[in-house]
Design an enzyme around this catalytic site. Sequence first.
Site, short mmCIF file in Angstrom:
data_model
loop_
_atom_site.label_atom_id
_atom_site.label_comp_id
_atom_site.label_asym_id
_atom_site.label_seq_id
_atom_site.Cartn_x
_atom_site.Cartn_y
_atom_site.Cartn_z
CG HIS A 130 35.82 61.24 84.12
ND1 HIS A 130 34.62 60.41 83.88
CD2 HIS A 130 35.55 61.80 85.22
CE1 HIS A 130 33.72 60.65 84.96
NE2 HIS A 130 34.32 61.55 85.85
CB CYS A 154 32.84 55.77 80.57
SG CYS A 154 33.40 54.25 80.15
CG HIS A 155 31.36 58.84 82.98
ND1 HIS A 155 32.36 57.86 83.22
CD2 HIS A 155 30.35 58.42 84.14
CE1 HIS A 155 32.24 56.98 84.40
NE2 HIS A 155 31.07 57.11 84.74
N GLY A 156 30.54 60.56 78.79
CA GLY A 156 30.32 61.48 77.57
C GLY A 156 31.31 62.58 77.64
N PRO A 169 32.94 65.50 81.62
CG PRO A 169 32.60 63.51 82.79
CD PRO A 169 32.34 64.11 81.36
#
Lengths: 190, 438, 286
Positions: A130, A154-156, A169
């Site tokens: 990502h 960080c963003h799963g 993501p």
Amino acid sequence: MSTEALEPNRRDFLVVAGNAFVAVGAASLLWPFIQQMNPDASTMALSSVEVDLSPVKEGQAITAMWRGKPIFIRNRTKAEVEAAENVDVKTLPDDNARNENLPGDEPGTDANRTIKGHENWIVLIGICTHLGCIPKGQAMGDERGEYGGWFCPCHGSVYDTSGRIRKGPAPRNLEVPTYAFTTDTKIKIG
Amino acid sequence: MGGHTSNYVPTSRWGKWLDERLPIARLMQSSFVDYPTPRNLNYLWTFGGILTVCLLAQIVTGVVLAMHYQPSDAGAFNSIEHIRRDVNYGWMLRNLHSVGASMFFLAVYIHIFRGFYYGSYKAPREVLWILGVIIMLLMMATAFMGYTLPWGQMSFWGVTVITNLFSALDTIYPGLGTAIVEWLWGGYAVSGVTLNRFFALHYLLPFVLTGVVGLHIWALHVVGQNNPTGLDIKQPSDTVPMHPYATAKDSVGLFAFLILFAWFAFFVPDYLGHADNYVEANPLVTPPHIVPEWYFLPFYAILRAFTSSFLGIPLGQYAKLCGVVAMFSAVILIAFAPWLDTSRVRSAKYRPIFKWFFWFFLFTCVALGYLGSKPAEGIYVIASQIFTLCYFLFFLAVMPIVGLIETPSRLPRSITDDVLSKGGTGLPTGATAAPESR
Amino acid sequence: MKKHLSLTLLSMVAATVAMGSLSAEEAGHQEIERQKWSFSGFTGQFDKAQLQRGFQVYKEVCAACHGLKRVAFRNLVQPGGPEFPEDAVKELAATWPNQITDGPNDEGKMFERPPLLSDPIRGPYHNDNEARASQNGALPPDLSLIARARDSHREASWYIHPFLMLGDILNAYQEGGANYIYALLTEYSDAPADYKLTDGKYYNKAFPGHQIAMPPPLSDGVVAYQDGTPSTVDHYSHDVVAFLSWAADPSLDQRKRIGWQVILYLIVTTGLLYLGKKRIWKNIKH
């Protein structure tokens, strides 16, 4: 006032040709200035590292360093290998093997992400596809996400035990770097 | 940039919109396109443009080199070798930068001597001239600090020797010089600390230089360019618009100069350097023969001309101080040329006596350069002293006195007259195109 | 006036350029004879076969004392150099007697390992002090830059000098170091009767001061060439100096090749700009 009448020579062939030559020269001068920022010869030469796998027991993982990047190496348990193998590739967000050891666009089966005869070993570039964070899951107490692989805080993004993206993501599976087994317990990355 | 009104007419709506808010295109048009330049400028007047390109080239190559350079005791020399060997095109960028420094000085010296010959320093161009001297001082400081960066033997001992000049102040007030030198070094000897701060300043000064160059060009555009006749511009036919006339000539001069530049950078990149600078700095061993880069040699010769005596005059403990003072005043003195020269005629073309002194002055500077490269012993010392005297006499005696006693030859009435009287029949003035038809 | 100007320009160019290289002359220096090199002049390029032989001489003779730390094994493969096959260099690195200190390992200890392609060609000593200790106080310098770090100059009167220098610039002469090292390698001899030689030193005409700590390194037959080149000191010296010149300036081939493209481009462009300028100024007397 008309410029043409004033300076009839501006459009003269020689003048145009001269200006064109200057422009071409200036443009080609840019090349070395751009090139100098690319990785230099000494950086590119640091191309391979050897890692001894003998101390890594089943279920354990180590992180090596290659070209300044973390390399995740996990000695997977039978259950983890099975979990990775029993996935329908078509259902994956990214069905590409993302394996630099393979020539082209192979399907992202677990077999295509490991080396035959060493299926328990998974070797990955430990950088989330990502935005470049380093996923959790290497250390014993780390959160590994619902598929038992890696989890990027960080963003799963959630990766499975084969390092394939399952949720979140990140667009692509974790890359498998160029590597080979030099002996049964040693790999050479790069 | 003043002195001339612009006839810029925006051609697009966007151009008009911008012109009402930031008339930068108007400024460019008036300063570098319509700007009237004397029609009789020769190729020596292309060096202003050449120097601008030199400065730009040094900044661009320098910024790029700084991306790979490490200003530390242990890293500096290695990083230069890394640039030469491993960085893509690093060898080229490095050669362009080091040869570029020499080319910059070559061009600036030609530019200065052109000013001397055609009297470009005289009223109303005094401020322009002084700004020029400041530019030269800044160039010297920048070049000197830049030369320390490779951290070779010559770099290291060059800094040691030159910074030690300030210790001469100890003869005025004990301890003052030593204090200044240690402040410059950041230690009790030249070290990585010194290198680090020199790198910071070497990166900073070119931008200061660029600022002063901006002022220099501004001042030029206020008073207008001098020209080979030294006459003021009296009528429109004396001038042509800068573009395409002067720009065409400038680009020819620039590209011819670039041939020389490229020859040095690609075929003899180390010719102007010194072999000892390929030996890593060693604080325990001084090279047998320390010499600065060629562009400092004349000043270095003046410095060394002051041994324990000067032309038989004993100097005692003041010898070092005298040398240092002489060297710095050799540069500073140039700034006073506008007031030292008493002649009202600008161009040496019309000054039969001064002309010869000019050539002798040029010879003096070259001779000092040669002597600066020689060991300070025997005949070389005496010769250095004589030429040092000649250098100062040019400013302090020749400039004021020749102006008073000399009868200038007859000056043309105007630039146009001068140009048209040269050979052939000459076209009628009406044919001289652009400026008049405006 | 025009003549005057071009004269000024010319003399200033000549003079300034002249000042540059007068620098390093030393009084009483031995005149160094100039050799013919494949890489000299503005078209010269390195001769691959010669660089390979030169490396052989370095490996079998010089490497006993001298390192080559700024050259990595990978450089021996790259274009513009000796261009040995990669496999041969890998093998060479693996068996190189002077290993690389690496570490710390998992036990926290430093260890020695054979060099990889990316590692420098190390000499036998780990640092200068170790070198001095085993060489009676003399330091065998690293040879990576030696061909650039040495120079030789011609003696001439001040009025001849500018012309010699102009000649060197036009001929793209950059081989002062190479010529010096060649002379150093070949000019060992017995000291003259009136010369007092320090114990443990050797007489060498090319070396400043004439006494050098390095014993004559080369003699006929010490290196066995594979390609039929005669095994003489003269050939060894030429070859090893060529190799060292490459080691000090590995981009020479590329530099001159690009140099010619740049120069030709600049000449053509200058010509075009000049003609264009003449057109533009056609109707204006100046």
